[in-house]
Enzyme design. Structure first.
Site, PDB file in Angstrom:
ATOM      1  N   HIS A  31      -2.717   6.841   3.058  1.00  0.00           N
ATOM      2  CA  HIS A  31      -1.259   6.958   3.159  1.00  0.00           C
ATOM      3  C   HIS A  31      -0.818   8.156   2.304  1.00  0.00           C
ATOM      4  O   HIS A  31      -1.130   8.241   1.114  1.00  0.00           O
ATOM      5  CB  HIS A  31      -0.568   5.702   2.612  1.00  0.00           C
ATOM      6  CG  HIS A  31      -0.653   4.500   3.511  1.00  0.00           C
ATOM      7  ND1 HIS A  31      -1.302   4.486   4.727  1.00  0.00           N
ATOM      8  CD2 HIS A  31      -0.125   3.255   3.370  1.00  0.00           C
ATOM      9  CE1 HIS A  31      -1.190   3.285   5.283  1.00  0.00           C
ATOM     10  NE2 HIS A  31      -0.480   2.521   4.472  1.00  0.00           N
ATOM     11  N   CYS A  44       0.819  -1.221   0.000  1.00  0.00           N
ATOM     12  CA  CYS A  44       0.000   0.000   0.000  1.00  0.00           C
ATOM     13  C   CYS A  44       0.852   1.270   0.000  1.00  0.00           C
ATOM     14  O   CYS A  44       0.458   2.286  -0.569  1.00  0.00           O
ATOM     15  CB  CYS A  44      -0.919   0.002   1.203  1.00  0.00           C
ATOM     16  SG  CYS A  44      -0.056  -0.242   2.756  1.00  0.00           S
TER      17      CYS A  44
END
Ligand SMILES: N[C@@H](CC=O)C(=O)O
Length: 364
Positions: free
Chosen positions: A254, A161
């Site tokens: 993120h 990710c």
């Protein structure tokens, strides 16, 4: 978008964890895949999905009615699970060696495995794919099937990710020859499978360490940007990437702050033009989970922001902003992506859609 006469039967391995739950919520009413089987550890096996997850459901939409009464199977009973499905999505929580072995066992039952796990990301004949960037890596599946002795079973994976908020830029800017990248990622707690309730020390805190994450963030973009040679993926040599990964008190999203040097320094306008026009197979084939626009560029100085931008394109798009010249590097910028959607289950679902559209996954 292509219509399916009959939906493919999907199983979720590791269905009770955070990523497993995300698979279940993303696949609710999916036009091509229907979740018919949920599998998890022995502890959950035999319970209904609703009982097994009970108050641990962490999604912001309710648990789909269609899975509540499914009886959880033991993920280690591979044949029993595999007999019920056409493909599996893997989010199993085991050691790396155990994951490697069990995903191969599933593939050997002639069941395609699309995995969120890191265990097979460096297996030479396993494609690690961001579908907008490198679906040509699916070519190695033929060699993998020879190795496994299968006709339809194989493993495909998606990358970590943490790379999704800057690696797409490196692909969009390929012609300018990115040669050096310095990135710091600010990673949400859902990446560790946690909420603030189960990780109270993250409230108003920053932890400057995420085990194994910096190596993944530095190396995995190179494999995604690599090419297929003799049935294996050979990673790109450039750019050199160095990375620091930091856990921050954010639930989903993120962020990456990135510095970059190029072989041929482009203008800012050229860079933005490449970002906003970057598209690939998912957009051409109009895959069900494809973002219409993969990368958006935000002009405001205070964007991208987690609160405003994490759900861009239903969490499947990437938001970039603050692109500007730097005093030491050619440019710097900030990127944001949804870590459990594009960065995990959503990225895997898009990968499975690309594999289906290209004929690698069919009904058994
Ligand atoms: N390891 C990541 C999750 C990405 O897949 C994290 O801890 O945020």
């Amino acid at each position: 978008m292509r219509k399916m006469e009959q939906k493919l039967r999907a199983g979720i391995l590791g269905a009770t964890g955070m990523v497993g739950q995300r698979f279940i919520s993303l696949l609710e009413n999916h036009p091509w895949f229907e979740v018919v089987t949920v599998a998890a550890s022995e502890r959950s096996a035999g319970k209904t999905y609703e009982e097994a997850v009970s108050d641990r459901w962490k999604m912001d939409t309710p648990m789909p009615e269609s899975v509540k009464k499914l009886v959880v199977l033991n993920v280690n009973e591979v044949k029993k699970v595999a007999d019920t499905v056409d493909l599996v999505f893997s989010a199993v929580d085991m050691t790396k060696d155990e994951i490697k072995a069990i995903e191969e066992e599933y593939a050997k039952t002639e069941t395609p495995v699309v995995s969120n796990n890191s265990a097979h990301r460096w297996t030479p004949d396993v494609p690690m794919v961001v579908p907008e960037i490198n679906t040509e890596h699916f070519d190695v599946i033929a060699d993998q099937k020879k190795r496994l002795g299968t006709t339809r079973g194989f493993i495909a994976v998606k990358p970590n990710c943490s790379i999704q908020s800057y690696a797409p830029c490196l692909a969009a800017w390929k012609e300018f020859g990115a040669k050096e990248v310095v990135a710091t990622t600010y990673q949400a707690i859902s990446g560790a499978g946690k909420t603030f309730k189960d990780w109270p020390e993250m409230v108003e805190n920053i932890i400057p360490y995420i085990g194994g994450e910096e190596e993944k963030s530095e190396q995995e973009p190179l494999r995604v940007l690599g090419k297929v040679e003799n049935g294996e993926i050979v990673k790109a040599q450039l750019p050199k990437i160095t990375c620091q990964c930091i856990r921050v008190p954010v639930f989903n999203g993120h962020t990456a702050a990135v510095f970059i040097n190029f072989e041929k320094k482009p203008t800012k306008e050229q860079l933005i033009e490449k970002l906003v026009n970057f598209k690939g197979f998912p957009q051409e084939a109009e895959l069900p989970s494809a973002p219409k626009q993969f990368i958006q560029y935000l002009e405001d100085d205070n964007r991208p922001q987690v609160k405003l931008d994490v759900d861009y394109e239903r969490g499947m798009g990437v938001s970039i902003g603050r692109l500007r010249e730097d005093t030491m590097f050619d440019y710097k910028f900030v990127g944001l992506s949804h870590n459990t959607v594009r960065g995990a289950a959503g990225g895997a679902v898009l990968c499975a859609e690309a594999l289906t559209a290209k004929g690698y996954i069919q009904a058994k």
